[in-house]
Each structure stands twice: as structure tokens, then as C-alpha cells.
Design a protein around this motif. Structure first.
Motif, PDB file in Angstrom:
ATOM      1  N   PRO A 158      44.983  35.824  36.715  1.00  0.00           N
ATOM      2  CA  PRO A 158      44.867  36.870  37.750  1.00  0.00           C
ATOM      3  C   PRO A 158      45.623  38.137  37.388  1.00  0.00           C
ATOM      4  O   PRO A 158      45.147  39.237  37.639  1.00  0.00           O
ATOM      5  CB  PRO A 158      45.437  36.204  39.007  1.00  0.00           C
ATOM      6  CG  PRO A 158      46.084  34.945  38.565  1.00  0.00           C
ATOM      7  CD  PRO A 158      45.480  34.558  37.270  1.00  0.00           C
ATOM      8  N   VAL A 159      46.782  37.970  36.762  1.00  0.00           N
ATOM      9  CA  VAL A 159      47.609  39.143  36.438  1.00  0.00           C
ATOM     10  C   VAL A 159      46.892  40.074  35.451  1.00  0.00           C
ATOM     11  O   VAL A 159      47.027  41.296  35.533  1.00  0.00           O
ATOM     12  CB  VAL A 159      48.990  38.696  35.913  1.00  0.00           C
ATOM     13  CG1 VAL A 159      48.887  38.025  34.561  1.00  0.00           C
ATOM     14  CG2 VAL A 159      49.952  39.863  35.857  1.00  0.00           C
ATOM     15  N   ASN A 208      37.663  42.110  37.282  1.00  0.00           N
ATOM     16  CA  ASN A 208      38.653  42.672  38.202  1.00  0.00           C
ATOM     17  C   ASN A 208      38.534  42.031  39.589  1.00  0.00           C
ATOM     18  O   ASN A 208      39.535  41.660  40.211  1.00  0.00           O
ATOM     19  CB  ASN A 208      38.404  44.188  38.272  1.00  0.00           C
ATOM     20  CG  ASN A 208      39.401  44.866  39.156  1.00  0.00           C
ATOM     21  OD1 ASN A 208      39.166  44.949  40.344  1.00  0.00           O
ATOM     22  ND2 ASN A 208      40.513  45.309  38.588  1.00  0.00           N
ATOM     23  N   GLU A 209      37.301  41.898  40.018  1.00  0.00           N
ATOM     24  CA  GLU A 209      37.042  41.324  41.350  1.00  0.00           C
ATOM     25  C   GLU A 209      37.493  39.854  41.418  1.00  0.00           C
ATOM     26  O   GLU A 209      38.060  39.421  42.419  1.00  0.00           O
ATOM     27  CB  GLU A 209      35.542  41.398  41.571  1.00  0.00           C
ATOM     28  CG  GLU A 209      35.135  41.553  42.979  1.00  0.00           C
ATOM     29  CD  GLU A 209      33.644  41.785  42.997  1.00  0.00           C
ATOM     30  OE1 GLU A 209      33.204  42.829  42.461  1.00  0.00           O
ATOM     31  OE2 GLU A 209      32.928  40.909  43.496  1.00  0.00           O
ATOM     32  N   VAL A 211      41.084  39.767  41.836  1.00  0.00           N
ATOM     33  CA  VAL A 211      41.490  40.017  43.224  1.00  0.00           C
ATOM     34  C   VAL A 211      41.329  38.742  44.050  1.00  0.00           C
ATOM     35  O   VAL A 211      42.209  38.380  44.838  1.00  0.00           O
ATOM     36  CB  VAL A 211      40.660  41.172  43.832  1.00  0.00           C
ATOM     37  CG1 VAL A 211      40.929  41.300  45.325  1.00  0.00           C
ATOM     38  CG2 VAL A 211      40.976  42.474  43.121  1.00  0.00           C
ATOM     39  N   LEU A 212      40.193  38.056  43.860  1.00  0.00           N
ATOM     40  CA  LEU A 212      39.959  36.810  44.604  1.00  0.00           C
ATOM     41  C   LEU A 212      41.064  35.800  44.302  1.00  0.00           C
ATOM     42  O   LEU A 212      41.561  35.106  45.184  1.00  0.00           O
ATOM     43  CB  LEU A 212      38.588  36.220  44.243  1.00  0.00           C
ATOM     44  CG  LEU A 212      37.370  37.034  44.702  1.00  0.00           C
ATOM     45  CD1 LEU A 212      36.085  36.413  44.179  1.00  0.00           C
ATOM     46  CD2 LEU A 212      37.324  37.133  46.222  1.00  0.00           C
ATOM     47  N   MET A 213      41.450  35.744  43.020  1.00  0.00           N
ATOM     48  CA  MET A 213      42.534  34.826  42.641  1.00  0.00           C
ATOM     49  C   MET A 213      43.842  35.254  43.293  1.00  0.00           C
ATOM     50  O   MET A 213      44.618  34.433  43.766  1.00  0.00           O
ATOM     51  CB  MET A 213      42.697  34.810  41.121  1.00  0.00           C
ATOM     52  CG  MET A 213      41.574  34.082  40.403  1.00  0.00           C
ATOM     53  SD  MET A 213      41.719  34.304  38.616  1.00  0.00           S
ATOM     54  CE  MET A 213      40.745  32.921  38.044  1.00  0.00           C
ATOM     55  N   SER A 214      44.071  36.579  43.302  1.00  0.00           N
ATOM     56  CA  SER A 214      45.325  37.090  43.856  1.00  0.00           C
ATOM     57  C   SER A 214      45.461  36.762  45.329  1.00  0.00           C
ATOM     58  O   SER A 214      46.550  36.434  45.800  1.00  0.00           O
ATOM     59  CB  SER A 214      45.395  38.615  43.706  1.00  0.00           C
ATOM     60  OG  SER A 214      45.258  38.954  42.369  1.00  0.00           O
ATOM     61  N   ILE A 215      44.360  36.873  46.060  1.00  0.00           N
ATOM     62  CA  ILE A 215      44.473  36.617  47.504  1.00  0.00           C
ATOM     63  C   ILE A 215      44.424  35.128  47.809  1.00  0.00           C
ATOM     64  O   ILE A 215      44.415  34.736  48.966  1.00  0.00           O
ATOM     65  CB  ILE A 215      43.426  37.401  48.334  1.00  0.00           C
ATOM     66  CG1 ILE A 215      42.003  36.968  47.981  1.00  0.00           C
ATOM     67  CG2 ILE A 215      43.606  38.892  48.167  1.00  0.00           C
ATOM     68  CD1 ILE A 215      40.962  37.636  48.855  1.00  0.00           C
ATOM     69  N   GLY A 216      44.404  34.310  46.743  1.00  0.00           N
ATOM     70  CA  GLY A 216      44.596  32.876  46.944  1.00  0.00           C
ATOM     71  C   GLY A 216      43.344  32.030  46.869  1.00  0.00           C
ATOM     72  O   GLY A 216      43.365  30.868  47.275  1.00  0.00           O
ATOM     73  N   MET A 217      42.260  32.584  46.363  1.00  0.00           N
ATOM     74  CA  MET A 217      41.049  31.768  46.225  1.00  0.00           C
ATOM     75  C   MET A 217      41.282  30.809  45.058  1.00  0.00           C
ATOM     76  O   MET A 217      41.634  31.224  43.958  1.00  0.00           O
ATOM     77  CB  MET A 217      39.839  32.662  45.947  1.00  0.00           C
ATOM     78  CG  MET A 217      38.524  31.925  46.021  1.00  0.00           C
ATOM     79  SD  MET A 217      37.164  33.109  46.052  1.00  0.00           S
ATOM     80  CE  MET A 217      35.767  32.029  46.170  1.00  0.00           C
ATOM     81  N   ILE A 228      43.225  41.477  37.361  1.00  0.00           N
ATOM     82  CA  ILE A 228      43.256  42.562  38.355  1.00  0.00           C
ATOM     83  C   ILE A 228      43.474  43.929  37.699  1.00  0.00           C
ATOM     84  O   ILE A 228      43.208  44.945  38.312  1.00  0.00           O
ATOM     85  CB  ILE A 228      44.335  42.350  39.459  1.00  0.00           C
ATOM     86  CG1 ILE A 228      45.682  42.035  38.841  1.00  0.00           C
ATOM     87  CG2 ILE A 228      43.921  41.317  40.457  1.00  0.00           C
ATOM     88  CD1 ILE A 228      46.813  41.986  39.864  1.00  0.00           C
TER      89      ILE A 228
END
Lengths: 222, 404
Positions: free
Chosen positions: B397-398, B293-294, B297-303, B401
Motif C-alpha cells: 500500500p505504501v 494507486n486506487e 487507497v483501498l488497502m490504506s483504508i483497510g480493505m 498510493i
């Protein structure tokens, strides 16, 4: 000014080999500074639509334009870059990084953008001050309440000055008072910073405050 | 901040990280101990042979080493002696008469290597005088003989007892002489003790009727590491009638055995390292699956994937570096006292002595072993993290998360 447009957006999932038509011919236009709420019953396609608008998923058919840029054909790497520069996310379960403090969580996406430590420290602290969460700077997520965590998540979402902030059921895990305060905060950011917010929610108080309501049913806008 | 994140991620599940670190540390200690033990054992085998009899370099008449007949004496011993005296890289040398013979007591007899030596000079190239356990080294009496304890037992002789030595002379007759046992030595090798006897050089020459001829120069160089250079310099000063051999030429089987053992230690090290890799893979995989999950989130915020990949490798590397530092310190703390006190394998004395090792083994850590650990362990920690890191960046990421 238009910042987001979809054209005949379709999304079909495979669920154990069975195709599920989650979104059907979605056409919508969103302007800068809009306060949009996507509402609808469970399974109506709210989260699927939010994922597509958030460049987390790709449509099966159709196009998504953000700032006139077609994001439906971008590679994973380009989408990642796009999310970093243009989008902010607020999740239902807050999803802060548990090993980082509130300040570090906010700074993290700035670090990805290449800000120096001094720059990101100052900007993140200024934003925390503005959002009234300065005293949470050194606290880790497990030391904060749900409302506090979600405020930090809001700060994380807007710190890079995104074009659009997508919030997936942001009040679902909060009591109504806390949820109301959070919505006040996001409304203020929408108003003062002209940030475009797109919510997905079936929470009445979120829906009631919507600048524009998009209702989904069985994957279609009704 | 990536390092901070990696560091804190390691310690978010302390017990798991400590278990992985423990396995790395124990692995390093095992590698250091086994390598040190093998080094010590092999070095002892070699140094015992060198210091007891072989010395660093030997000079003979060409062909003597393959055919130790009495006719193969050094052609011009004085000329060789002068060259050795003039060589600044040589610490000491000694002349020897070497031949085969038969030693007999009143009750028994045995085939032996007869070593005619100059007692004082021999002290500079061999430690046999220090290995005397009964009686004494040579005092100047021409009839004194020093023999090994095993041979004394076989001949049933003690200090002061008479023994007779017989050997072929160059003209085909048998030369013989009576000696009295002056000293009994005990070297690191029971085989050596059974077969090597020492008598004064002049007595050996008169017994064999060879005037002042000798068969061997035993040479010790100033610097152990420059033996091959010294050998070349000696060789260049002598003509083709001589053979100049370093201990490597004289003990090819032992040198081969040492090389082989070092190779086999690589296999042992590899097995431990493979076990560590799988331990790290297992731990890092658990760490990744716990944080799906974490990571989403990192992928979602663009990492970017490359940074997520690097972050997980960094976690593996940090575990490897901590394990290496603690493992090396622990290894040193265990090994250093053992290097000076040795490990006493009294119950295996018989078999160890038959290999010329001695009952006490002194483990020795080499710089290669330490460098090997310093390079390999962090490297395998990274290798162990590659698959978990790959699994992490393969997440969508989808999906990630929403993973619960």
C-alpha cells in the motif's frame, strides 16, 4: 491521554541497493485530540513517518504503540484490520474511488466494517450534512472540484470514528482559500469530535494552525 | 457494493472491456458452431447408416456378422418373429435375405450385397424407398430390382433395363435370376449406392434355393435412447444360437470415430478457451496496472487482500457471464436457422458422400455443448483474473498510493 507513542523509530530504505536512512531514532508521544503537524523540507522524512504511524509501512527498528498496542510487529492482515478500525487517511491527491459517488466513497469503509446498507447510508448522509457537502452525495469525483473532493475525503476518513486521522499534505493541491476552508473543517472535527489529526505538510497555513509542531530534518526531530 | 464497484470498473474503459467481451463472444460462437457442425456431421453419418440400412438392432444366427455365408441362416425365424411382435418396445421390424453376388448388365458387371426384402415391411425400418430418384419402389412384380445410381452408371443401365444376378446357393451351385430395373436410388453414401441392391424377399429365396429361410431381422425401437435396453430384452428371450447387435456393435469403427471426433473437439475447445484466458489475463492486468494507486487507497483504508482479490475475480467473472449470455444468444441466433436449413457444401458433395454424410450438413447443438459453455467460460474468466488479482494483492500500500 496518550494514544500514540514511538520508541527509537528507524527506517532504512534500499534505493537501488544503496541504504537510505530516512528516519533516525524518532521518539514521540501523541495524546488524544492532538492536532499535530509534521513539517520539514522535502526529503526530511515527513511522509515516511506518516506512513509508519499510519501502519502502511513497517519500521526497520523501534516500536510504534497505538492505544498501547504495538503495531510494528503486526502481520499485513492485522495491519489492514487495524487501519480499518483505528485510522483514517486523507491524501494529497484526494484519492477518491473514481467510479463511486461521493456518498458511496464515504460508505465504502463502513461497508468493509460490515454496516448494513441502511446504517451506512444514514450515517454517511448525516456526516455529509454536518460537513456541508450533502449536495455532493450523488456526484462522482470527476464532477467535483478539488476542494469538494478533499471534503469528501475528510468525511471518508472520519466516518468510522477513527482514533487518529493522518493527512498527507492535504492542502497541497488546493488554492489557499479552499485550503483554509478545509483546515477550518478539520479543526472543527478535531475540536467537536476530539479526533486526533496528524498532518504532514510544508504549507505555511497548515503549520500556523498546528496545535503542536514536529519539525523533521534529515530524518531526525529537531 | 463490491459488485457495484466491479461492474463500474469494467465499464470505466468501455473500449477495452468491449474488445475482451467481443473476443469471448466470438470464441463462444466459434465453439458452438464447430461443436454443432461436428455433431451434425457425425450424427448424420450415423443416422444415415442407421436409417438407410443398419436400423437400430439386427438379429442373426450367431457368427453371421463375421461370416456372411449362406449356411448361416436364422435357425427359427418364426419364433424370433413372434418374440419381436410381442415386445412393446419395438416399433417395427423386417426380415431380410442377405448375401453376396454378381450383378451383370449387357456391358458390365459388379460385385454387390444382395438384399432380399419385404418391400412394405422394409419401409418401416429403412428409408431407401424415399431415396429413389428415378422410377419407383417395388410394386409387387417379382422381377423388380432397385439399385443405386452409381451402380446403374457403372452397369450402364436405366429404368426397365435387364440385369442378371448370380450368387452361390447352399449346395454349391450358382443361382441366378433376371430382373428389370424398377427404381434407382441415391443415398447419402456413394459407396453404398455402388454396392447395395434390393430385390423382393421371395425372389431372393427362390433364386438362392433356400425355401423360406432368412438371414437377418432389422429392428427399430420405439425410443432411440433405449436401444441397448431393447437389445438386452431381445437377447434374453433368445438362446445362444443368435446374435443380437445394436448399431454400436454393427458400426464399431464409426462409433469409435465419433468418440474420437468428440475428444478432438475438446482439444479445439481447449485451444479457444486458452486463447480467451490469455485475452482476459491481458485485459485484467492492464486494468490492475491502471488502478495501482486506487488499489493502494483501498488497502490504506483497510480493505483486506482477500476482498481485493475477490473484487478482481468478480470483474473477470462478470465479463465471463456477460460474454457467455451474449455469446450463447448470438450463437443460438446463428445456429437455429442453420439447424433447420442446413449448410450446403455442394462443392464437396463427392467427398462428403463418400463418407456417407450428404452434401447438406445440419449443425446440431447438444445440451452438453451449451452446458460446457455455461460452465467453462465463466470459469476460465475467473481463472484469467487470478494472476492479475494476485499481482494486485502483492502491491504494498505504501508504494501503491504514491504510484503515478
Amino acid at each position: 491521554m496518550e494514544i500514540l507513542r514511538t520508541e527509537n523509530l528507524d527506517k532504512i530504505y534500499q534505493d537501488n541497493g544503496v541504504p537510505v536512512h530516512a528516519l533516525k531514532a524518532i521518539n514521540l508521544t501523541i495524546n488524544m485530540g492532538d492536532h499535530i503537524v509534521i513539517a520539514g523540507p522535502s526529503g526530511s522524512g515527513k511522509t515516511t513517518l506518516l506512513n509508519l504511524l499510519g501502519a502502511l509501512d513497517k519500521p526497520t527498528m523501534g516500536k510504534i504503540y497505538i492505544n498501547n498496542e504495538d503495531i510494528s510487529e503486526k502481520t499485513k492482515k492485522e495491519l489492514s484490520d487495524f487501519r480499518l478500525h483505528k485510522l483514517g487517511f486523507i491524501f494529497q491527491a484526494y484519492n477518491l474511488i473514481p467510479v463511486l459517488t461521493a456518498l458511496e466513497n464515504i460508505e465504502f469503509s463502513m461497508m468493509l466494517l460490515g454496516f448494513t446498507e441502511k446504517e451506512r447510508h444514514k450515517k454517511a448522509l448525516d456526516l455529509m450534512e454536518e460537513l456541508g457537502i450533502r449536495e455532493l452525495a450523488d456526484k462522482r469525483p470527476n464532477e467535483m472540484s478539488g476542494g469538494q473532493q478533499q471534503r469528501v475525503a475528510v468525511a471518508r476518513a472520519i466516518v468510522n470514528d477513527p482514533t487518529i486521522v493522518l493527512a498527507d499534505e492535504p492542502t497541497a493541491n488546493l488554492d489557499s482559500d479552499t485550503g483554509s476552508h478545509l483546515l477550518d473543517l478539520m479543526e472543527r472535527m478535531n475540536r467537536e469530535k476530539n479526533i486526533t489529526f496528524i498532518f504532514s505538510s510544508h504549507d505555511k497555513q497548515v503549520i500556523d494552525r498546528a496545535g503542536r509542531l514536529i519539525i523533521l530534518k534529515d530524518g531526525r526531530i529537531v | 457494493m463490491l459488485f457495484k464497484l466491479a461492474w463500474r470498473n469494467i465499464w470505466r474503459n468501455k473500449r477495452r472491456s468491449l474488445v475482451v467481451l467481443g473476443s469471448v463472444i466470438i470464441g463462444i460462437i466459434a465453439v458452438l458452431f464447430m461443436n454443432g457442425f461436428m455433431n451434425g456431421m457425425l450424427n448424420q453419418m450415423l443416422s444415415n447408416q442407421i436409417s438407410t440400412n443398419i436400423s437400430h438392432i439386427q438379429i442373426h444366427k450367431k457368427g453371421f456378422n463375421d461370416n456372411k455365408v449362406i449356411q448361416n441362416h436364422i435357425p427359427d425365424a418364426d419364433a424370433v418373429e413372434k418374440k419381436l411382435s410381442d415386445n412393446p418396445d419395438i416399433k417395427a421390424f423386417s426380415k431380410r435375405v442377405i448375401t453376396f453376388g454378381l450383378i451383370s448388365s449387357a456391358t458390365n458387371s459388379s460385385g454387390v450385397y444382395i438384399n432380399g426384402i419385404i418391400p412394405d415391411k422394409e419401409k418401416e425400418v429403412s428409408i431407401i424407398f424415399r431415396q429413389i430418384v428415378e422410377g419407383h419402389y417395388f410394386t409387387g412384380d417379382k422381377r423388380e430390382i432397385v439399385i443405386g445410381g452409381k451402380l446403374a452408371d457403372k452397369l450402364e443401365v436405366g429404368l426397365g433395363d435387364k440385369v442378371v444376378i448370380m450368387s452361390n446357393t447352399p449346395d454349391g451351385t450358382i443361382g441366378s435370376e433376371v430382373f428389370r430395373v424398377a427404381g434407382i436410388y441415391k443415398s447419402f453414401s456413394s459407396e453404398f449406392d455402388k454396392s447395395f441392391i434390393y430385390i423382393p424377399l421371395e425372389t431372393a429365396q427362390s433364386m438362392l434355393n433356400i425355401n423360406n429361410r432368412i438371414f437377418e431381422f432389422a429392428v427399430v425401437a420405439n425410443d432411440y435412447k433405449k436401444i441397448e435396453l431393447v437389445k438386452s430384452s431381445i437377447k434374453s428371450g433368445l438362446n445362444d444360437n443368435y446374435e443380437v447387435m445394436s448399431y454400436k456393435d454393427l458400426l464399431p469403427f464409426l462409433v469409435y470415430q465419433i468418440d474420437l471426433s468428440k475428444e478432438s473437439m475438446w482439444i479445439f475447445n481447449l485451444i479457444i478457451e486458452l486463447a480467451l484466458i490469455f485475452g482476459i489475463i491481458n485485459s485484467m492486468l492492464m486494468a490492475v496496472f491502471e488502478r495501482i494507486n486506487e488499489i493502494g487507497v483501498l488497502m490504506s483504508i483497510g480493505m483486506k487482500n482477500i476482498k481485493i482479490f475477490f473484487m478482481i475475480l468478480l470483474e473477470g467473472l462478470v465479463i465471463g457471464i456477460i460474454g457467455t449470455v451474449v455469446g450463447l444468444i448470438s450463437g443460438f441466433l446463428i445456429m437455429l436457422p442453420l439447424e433447420s436449413s442446413g449448410i450446403n457444401f455442394a462443392i464437396y458433395t463427392e467427398s462428403l458422400e463418400s463418407y456417407g454424410i450428404g452434401a447438406v450438413i445440419y449443425p446440431t447443438l447438444s445440451m452438453d455443448d451449451v452446458l460446457g459453455v455455461l460452465i467453462m467460460i465463466p470459469l476460465i474468466s475467473i481463472i484469467g483474473a487470478v494472476y492479475p488479482a494476485y499481482k494486485a494483492i502483492k502491491l504494498e500500500p505504501v508504494n501503491a498510493i504514491r504510484y503515478v
